[in-house]
Design a protein around this motif. Structure first.
Motif, PDB file in Angstrom:
ATOM      1  N   ALA A  47       0.819  -1.213   0.000  1.00 15.08           N
ATOM      2  CA  ALA A  47       0.000   0.000   0.000  1.00 15.08           C
ATOM      3  C   ALA A  47       0.850   1.257   0.000  1.00 15.08           C
ATOM      4  CB  ALA A  47      -0.935   0.008   1.211  1.00 15.08           C
ATOM      5  N   ARG A  48       0.179   2.355  -0.329  1.00 17.16           N
ATOM      6  CA  ARG A  48       0.754   3.702  -0.307  1.00 17.16           C
ATOM      7  C   ARG A  48      -0.118   4.544   0.616  1.00 17.16           C
ATOM      8  NH1 ARG A  48      -0.100   4.673  -5.408  1.00 17.16           N
ATOM      9  NH2 ARG A  48      -2.041   5.813  -5.107  1.00 17.16           N
ATOM     10  N   SER A  49       0.499   5.405   1.404  1.00 19.39           N
ATOM     11  CA  SER A  49      -0.279   6.269   2.289  1.00 19.39           C
ATOM     12  C   SER A  49      -1.111   7.256   1.477  1.00 19.39           C
ATOM     13  CB  SER A  49       0.639   7.021   3.253  1.00 19.39           C
ATOM     14  OG  SER A  49       1.517   7.891   2.555  1.00 19.39           O
ATOM     15  N   SER A  67      -8.491   4.584   7.631  1.00 16.08           N
ATOM     16  CA  SER A  67      -7.791   5.818   7.261  1.00 16.08           C
ATOM     17  C   SER A  67      -7.427   6.695   8.456  1.00 16.08           C
ATOM     18  CB  SER A  67      -8.624   6.621   6.255  1.00 16.08           C
ATOM     19  OG  SER A  67      -9.890   6.951   6.809  1.00 16.08           O
ATOM     20  N   ALA A  68      -8.088   6.490   9.598  1.00 18.38           N
ATOM     21  CA  ALA A  68      -7.761   7.292  10.785  1.00 18.38           C
ATOM     22  C   ALA A  68      -6.515   6.780  11.502  1.00 18.38           C
ATOM     23  CB  ALA A  68      -8.940   7.290  11.753  1.00 18.38           C
ATOM     24  N   LEU A  69      -6.048   5.596  11.144  1.00 21.30           N
ATOM     25  CA  LEU A  69      -4.870   5.014  11.781  1.00 21.30           C
ATOM     26  C   LEU A  69      -3.590   5.546  11.147  1.00 21.30           C
ATOM     27  CD1 LEU A  69      -6.023   1.269  11.863  1.00 21.30           C
ATOM     28  CD2 LEU A  69      -6.012   2.881  13.783  1.00 21.30           C
ATOM     29  N   PHE A 111      -0.077   4.922   9.224  1.00 22.52           N
ATOM     30  CA  PHE A 111       0.092   4.052   8.058  1.00 22.52           C
ATOM     31  C   PHE A 111       0.526   2.642   8.457  1.00 22.52           C
ATOM     32  CE2 PHE A 111       2.800   2.505   4.488  1.00 22.52           C
ATOM     33  CZ  PHE A 111       1.790   2.378   3.537  1.00 22.52           C
ATOM     34  N   ALA A 112       1.548   2.521   9.294  1.00 21.47           N
ATOM     35  CA  ALA A 112       2.019   1.196   9.710  1.00 21.47           C
ATOM     36  C   ALA A 112       0.929   0.446  10.455  1.00 21.47           C
ATOM     37  CB  ALA A 112       3.276   1.326  10.566  1.00 21.47           C
ATOM     38  N   GLU A 113       0.223   1.139  11.346  1.00 18.70           N
ATOM     39  CA  GLU A 113      -0.866   0.522  12.101  1.00 18.70           C
ATOM     40  C   GLU A 113      -1.994   0.075  11.165  1.00 18.70           C
ATOM     41  OE1 GLU A 113       1.597   2.797  14.829  1.00 18.70           O
ATOM     42  OE2 GLU A 113       0.648   3.330  12.914  1.00 18.70           O
ATOM     43  N   ARG A 114      -2.216   0.849  10.130  1.00 21.63           N
ATOM     44  CA  ARG A 114      -3.269   0.495   9.170  1.00 21.63           C
ATOM     45  C   ARG A 114      -2.907  -0.781   8.405  1.00 21.63           C
ATOM     46  NH1 ARG A 114      -5.347   4.741   4.475  1.00 21.63           N
ATOM     47  NH2 ARG A 114      -7.225   3.567   3.789  1.00 21.63           N
ATOM     48  N   LEU A 115      -1.643  -0.920   8.032  1.00 19.34           N
ATOM     49  CA  LEU A 115      -1.197  -2.147   7.367  1.00 19.34           C
ATOM     50  C   LEU A 115      -1.381  -3.358   8.273  1.00 19.34           C
ATOM     51  CD1 LEU A 115       2.110  -0.935   5.667  1.00 19.34           C
ATOM     52  CD2 LEU A 115       0.062  -1.727   4.475  1.00 19.34           C
ATOM     53  N   VAL A 116      -0.976  -3.220   9.529  1.00 24.97           N
ATOM     54  CA  VAL A 116      -1.096  -4.343  10.457  1.00 24.97           C
ATOM     55  C   VAL A 116      -2.558  -4.643  10.749  1.00 24.97           C
ATOM     56  CG1 VAL A 116      -0.547  -5.160  12.782  1.00 24.97           C
ATOM     57  CG2 VAL A 116       1.191  -3.993  11.432  1.00 24.97           C
ATOM     58  N   ALA A 117      -3.410  -3.624  10.802  1.00 28.55           N
ATOM     59  CA  ALA A 117      -4.839  -3.847  11.009  1.00 28.55           C
ATOM     60  C   ALA A 117      -5.425  -4.674   9.866  1.00 28.55           C
ATOM     61  CB  ALA A 117      -5.578  -2.519  11.141  1.00 28.55           C
ATOM     62  N   ALA A 118      -5.000  -4.398   8.646  1.00 26.42           N
ATOM     63  CA  ALA A 118      -5.469  -5.183   7.506  1.00 26.42           C
ATOM     64  C   ALA A 118      -4.984  -6.621   7.604  1.00 26.42           C
ATOM     65  CB  ALA A 118      -4.993  -4.547   6.203  1.00 26.42           C
ATOM     66  N   LEU A 119      -3.737  -6.787   8.008  1.00 28.05           N
ATOM     67  CA  LEU A 119      -3.182  -8.130   8.178  1.00 28.05           C
ATOM     68  C   LEU A 119      -3.928  -8.885   9.277  1.00 28.05           C
ATOM     69  CD1 LEU A 119      -0.716  -9.557   6.819  1.00 28.05           C
ATOM     70  CD2 LEU A 119       0.554  -9.030   8.898  1.00 28.05           C
TER      71      LEU A 119
END
Length: 285
Positions: free
Chosen positions: A7-9, A136-138, A140-148
Motif C-alpha cells: 500500500a501507499r499512504s 484511514s484514521a490510523l 500508516f504502519a498501524e493500518r497495514l497491520v490492522a489489515a493483516l
C-alpha cells in the motif's frame, strides 16, 4: 502459502508491505519497497528477482499494472507466482498464477493491493480490503497491520500461523533521518505472529516515532523541576536538566523523541513510570 497487503499512504509519502504466512521468516522474502517509488510483495512460489526488477521498473515511472505484466510475462514459472504492486501514484495491481494452491486470489484499488494463497477462502482478502479502506484514521504502519490482522481473523493461511513481517519506507523517515526505512519488523517463527507483530509495532512506535510538535512541553519551570527530581531519583546527576534528560533518554532508547528545550509528553510519562515514587508537582489550587 501467504497473505499480504502492499500500500501507499493517502498523502503518497509512505509505501509499505505487511505479510503473514505458515512459512518460516516470510518477512525476509516477500516484501520490497523504496521511498517515493513503490512497494511489492512476491509470494506463492516466490520469485525473489521480482523485488529488484520491480523496483527498477517503478523507479522509471512504470504503472503498477504494467510492472506486474512485465514481470510475469518474462517468467516461465508465472503460473506458480503471486504478486502485488503499488507505485508512487495510481491504483495497485495484483496477480495470481493459475497453478497457485487454492484458495488463491487478490484484489486491488487506489494505492493498495491484497493477495494470498492457500487461504481459508476469499473472505480473507475481503476482510483485508475492508480493514484497509476503513482504517484511514490510523497511522500508516498501524493500518497495514490492522489489515493483516483482519485477514488473520478471517482464517488467514489455512495451514496455520508461523511468521509475519512489516516494511514501511519514507524519504528521510528512518532512524536519525539518515535512512528511508521507517519500520522493518519481523516475527520469524511464532504461534501467533500477527499479534506479536502488533506488539512489536507498539514498542517501535513508543521508541522511534518523532513527537508531535503540538504536544511538546517547555522544559522549564515546574516541568523542569519534576524532570530533575525524577532523574535524580533514578541516579542521574542533574546539573543541566536537558543534558541529564538526554543521557537518560539515550539509555532508554528514546533519543528520537528528544527536542531541544522541550519534552515530549510520551517521554515524560515514561520517566514518571521509571521513578513512580516521585510525586508530580501540583500545578493548580
Amino acid at each position: 502459502m501467504t497473505f499480504s497487503i502492499v500500500a501507499r499512504s493517502d498523502d503518497g509519502q509512505l509505501h509499505g508491505v505487511a505479510v503473514a504466512s505458515k512459512f518460516l521468516a516470510a518477512g525476509a522474502l516477500v516484501p520490497a519497497a523504496e521511498a517515493d517509488v513503490g512497494a511489492l510483495a512476491t509470494q506463492a512460489s516466490a520469485n525473489l528477482a521480482y523485488r529488484p526488477q520491480g523496483l527498477t521498473m517503478l523507479r522509471t515511472g512504470v504503472a503498477a499494472a504494467d510492472v506486474v505484466a512485465g514481470l510475469v510475462a518474462a517468467d516461465a514459472e508465472r503460473d506458480h507466482r503471486q504478486l502485488g504492486v503499488v507505485a508512487a501514484t495510481g491504483p495497485g495491481a495484483t496477480f495470481t498464477g493459475a497453478k497457485c494452491h487454492d484458495w488463491a486470489g487478490g484484489q486491488a484499488g487506489d494505492g493498495w493491493a491484497a493477495q494470498g494463497n492457500i487461504l481459508a477462502g476469499p473472505q480473507v482478502i475481503d476482510a483485508m480490503r475492508d480493514a484497509w479502506l476503513g482504517g484511514s484514521a490510523l497511522g500508516f504502519a498501524e493500518r497495514l497491520v490492522a489489515a493483516l490482522r483482519a485477514g488473520d481473523g478471517a482464517g488467514g493461511d489455512r495451514r496455520g500461523r508461523q511468521s509475519a513481517g512489516l516494511l514501511v519506507v519514507r524519504a528521510g523517515g528512518g532512524y536519525g533521518g539518515n535512512s528511508d526505512i521507517v519500520v522493518d519488523l519481523r516475527v520469524d517463527d511464532h504461534p501467533d505472529p500477527v499479534t506479536e507483530l502488533d506488539r512489536l509495532l507498539a514498542v517501535h512506535t513508543l521508541l522511534f516515532t518523532r513527537p508531535d510538535p503540538a504536544t511538546l512541553l517547555d522544559l522549564s519551570g515546574a516541568v523542569a523541576a519534576e524532570v530533575g527530581a525524577l532523574l535524580a531519583a533514578l541516579g542521574h546527576p542533574v546539573g543541566d536538566p536537558e543534558e541529564a534528560l538526554a543521557s537518560w533518554a539515550g539509555m532508554e532508547n528514546l533519543e528520537e523523541r528528544l527536542v531541544p528545550g522541550r519534552i515530549d509528553p510520551v517521554v515524560l510519562e515514561h520517566l514518571r513510570r521509571a521513578a513512580p515514587h516521585v510525586p508530580a508537582p501540583r500545578t493548580g489550587a
